[in-house]
Design a protein around this motif. Structure first.
Motif, PDB file in Angstrom:
ATOM      1  N   TYR A  34      -1.856   1.700   4.390  1.00 41.27           N
ATOM      2  CA  TYR A  34      -2.065   1.316   2.998  1.00 41.27           C
ATOM      3  C   TYR A  34      -3.335   0.479   2.960  1.00 41.27           C
ATOM      4  O   TYR A  34      -3.385  -0.590   3.556  1.00 41.27           O
ATOM      5  CB  TYR A  34      -0.895   0.481   2.465  1.00 41.27           C
ATOM      6  CG  TYR A  34       0.404   1.242   2.373  1.00 41.27           C
ATOM      7  CD1 TYR A  34       0.696   2.006   1.248  1.00 41.27           C
ATOM      8  CD2 TYR A  34       1.328   1.193   3.412  1.00 41.27           C
ATOM      9  CE1 TYR A  34       1.894   2.704   1.164  1.00 41.27           C
ATOM     10  CE2 TYR A  34       2.524   1.887   3.330  1.00 41.27           C
ATOM     11  CZ  TYR A  34       2.801   2.642   2.205  1.00 41.27           C
ATOM     12  OH  TYR A  34       3.985   3.332   2.122  1.00 41.27           O
ATOM     13  N   VAL A  36      -5.407  -1.850   0.956  1.00 44.81           N
ATOM     14  CA  VAL A  36      -5.057  -2.705  -0.172  1.00 44.81           C
ATOM     15  C   VAL A  36      -6.260  -3.515  -0.627  1.00 44.81           C
ATOM     16  O   VAL A  36      -6.946  -4.144   0.190  1.00 44.81           O
ATOM     17  CB  VAL A  36      -3.908  -3.660   0.230  1.00 44.81           C
ATOM     18  CG1 VAL A  36      -3.609  -4.648  -0.875  1.00 44.81           C
ATOM     19  CG2 VAL A  36      -2.669  -2.875   0.586  1.00 44.81           C
ATOM     20  N   GLU A  80      -3.111   5.590   1.843  1.00 48.23           N
ATOM     21  CA  GLU A  80      -3.092   5.437   0.394  1.00 48.23           C
ATOM     22  C   GLU A  80      -3.916   4.213   0.052  1.00 48.23           C
ATOM     23  O   GLU A  80      -3.865   3.219   0.769  1.00 48.23           O
ATOM     24  CB  GLU A  80      -1.673   5.191  -0.136  1.00 48.23           C
ATOM     25  CG  GLU A  80      -0.725   6.342   0.021  1.00 48.23           C
ATOM     26  CD  GLU A  80       0.674   5.955  -0.404  1.00 48.23           C
ATOM     27  OE1 GLU A  80       0.843   5.504  -1.567  1.00 48.23           O
ATOM     28  OE2 GLU A  80       1.587   6.087   0.422  1.00 48.23           O
ATOM     29  N   LYS A  82      -4.315   1.204  -2.557  1.00 47.80           N
ATOM     30  CA  LYS A  82      -3.492   0.496  -3.535  1.00 47.80           C
ATOM     31  C   LYS A  82      -4.260  -0.685  -4.111  1.00 47.80           C
ATOM     32  O   LYS A  82      -4.891  -1.437  -3.370  1.00 47.80           O
ATOM     33  CB  LYS A  82      -2.200  -0.024  -2.897  1.00 47.80           C
ATOM     34  CG  LYS A  82      -1.280   1.048  -2.385  1.00 47.80           C
ATOM     35  CD  LYS A  82      -0.626   1.765  -3.527  1.00 47.80           C
ATOM     36  CE  LYS A  82       0.414   2.747  -3.042  1.00 47.80           C
ATOM     37  NZ  LYS A  82       1.118   3.365  -4.142  1.00 47.80           N
ATOM     38  N   ILE A  84      -3.615  -4.110  -6.102  1.00 52.61           N
ATOM     39  CA  ILE A  84      -2.551  -5.024  -6.491  1.00 52.61           C
ATOM     40  C   ILE A  84      -3.175  -6.285  -7.075  1.00 52.61           C
ATOM     41  O   ILE A  84      -4.328  -6.605  -6.791  1.00 52.61           O
ATOM     42  CB  ILE A  84      -1.610  -5.350  -5.308  1.00 52.61           C
ATOM     43  CG1 ILE A  84      -2.380  -5.900  -4.098  1.00 52.61           C
ATOM     44  CG2 ILE A  84      -0.824  -4.114  -4.905  1.00 52.61           C
ATOM     45  CD1 ILE A  84      -1.517  -6.255  -2.908  1.00 52.61           C
ATOM     46  N   PHE A  95       3.272  -7.346  -0.623  1.00 51.37           N
ATOM     47  CA  PHE A  95       3.130  -5.893  -0.522  1.00 51.37           C
ATOM     48  C   PHE A  95       3.583  -5.410   0.854  1.00 51.37           C
ATOM     49  O   PHE A  95       4.286  -4.398   0.964  1.00 51.37           O
ATOM     50  CB  PHE A  95       1.683  -5.469  -0.796  1.00 51.37           C
ATOM     51  CG  PHE A  95       1.500  -3.981  -0.813  1.00 51.37           C
ATOM     52  CD1 PHE A  95       1.887  -3.241  -1.926  1.00 51.37           C
ATOM     53  CD2 PHE A  95       0.971  -3.330   0.275  1.00 51.37           C
ATOM     54  CE1 PHE A  95       1.734  -1.864  -1.940  1.00 51.37           C
ATOM     55  CE2 PHE A  95       0.813  -1.945   0.270  1.00 51.37           C
ATOM     56  CZ  PHE A  95       1.199  -1.204  -0.842  1.00 51.37           C
ATOM     57  N   MET A  99       6.657  -2.748   1.502  1.00 50.16           N
ATOM     58  CA  MET A  99       6.436  -1.494   2.209  1.00 50.16           C
ATOM     59  C   MET A  99       7.082  -1.474   3.592  1.00 50.16           C
ATOM     60  O   MET A  99       7.038  -0.468   4.284  1.00 50.16           O
ATOM     61  CB  MET A  99       4.924  -1.215   2.365  1.00 50.16           C
ATOM     62  CG  MET A  99       4.192  -1.015   1.056  1.00 50.16           C
ATOM     63  SD  MET A  99       4.811   0.408   0.147  1.00 50.16           S
ATOM     64  CE  MET A  99       5.517  -0.383  -1.284  1.00 50.16           C
TER      65      MET A  99
END
Length: 138
Positions: A34, A36, A80, A82, A84, A95, A99
């Motif tokens: 992820y 972020v 991915e 993300k 936030i 987060f 996850m």
């Protein structure tokens, strides 16, 4: 080794090196990454007002994401991106917990000891409060 990794990026060279290291680790362990980006509430209001970009993402930041995405695609990893919102350290930790991440990879901003004492650093706060291992990349 790792199944789910969080890599926090902010556009600094340290965070981009952190992303590169996370991608290498993900390649070796077949982990999902992820990527972020935390939109700090105090900063995002200014960026939105200046750029009329509802996410507060400038062209410079878009290029940063493209660089990370290209590296992830070249490494053939599952990832991915993300976005936030919140105070960066808290948002990253929350987060990661949501996850059920095995690892957080984050860049070090290289603050002096005095700056760290007065300001603190996101990476330092994450290390202190995260419930999973944290890798800080210089």
């Amino acid at each position: 080794m790792f199944n789910k990794m969080i890599v926090a990026i902010d556009g600094s060279e340290q965070s981009l090196r952190a992303a590169e290291n996370a991608i290498v680790l993900a390649e070796k362990s077949d982990a999902h990454v992820y990527v972020v980006y935390v939109i700090d509430r105090s900063i995002s209001k200014t960026e939105v007002m200046q750029t009329w970009d509802f996410l507060g993402i400038t062209e410079k930041k878009r290029k940063m994401f493209k660089r990370v995405e290209k590296a992830a695609e070249n490494g053939r990893i599952s990832y991915e991106v993300k976005f936030i919102r919140g105070e960066p350290a808290v948002a990253i930790i929350n987060f990661a917990e949501e996850m059920d991440a095995d690892l957080i990879v984050i860049g070090s901003r290289g603050l002096s000891q005095f700056q760290q004492l007065v300001l603190g650093s996101v990476s330092h706060k994450v290390v202190k409060k995260a419930t999973c291992p944290v890798l800080i990349v210089k």
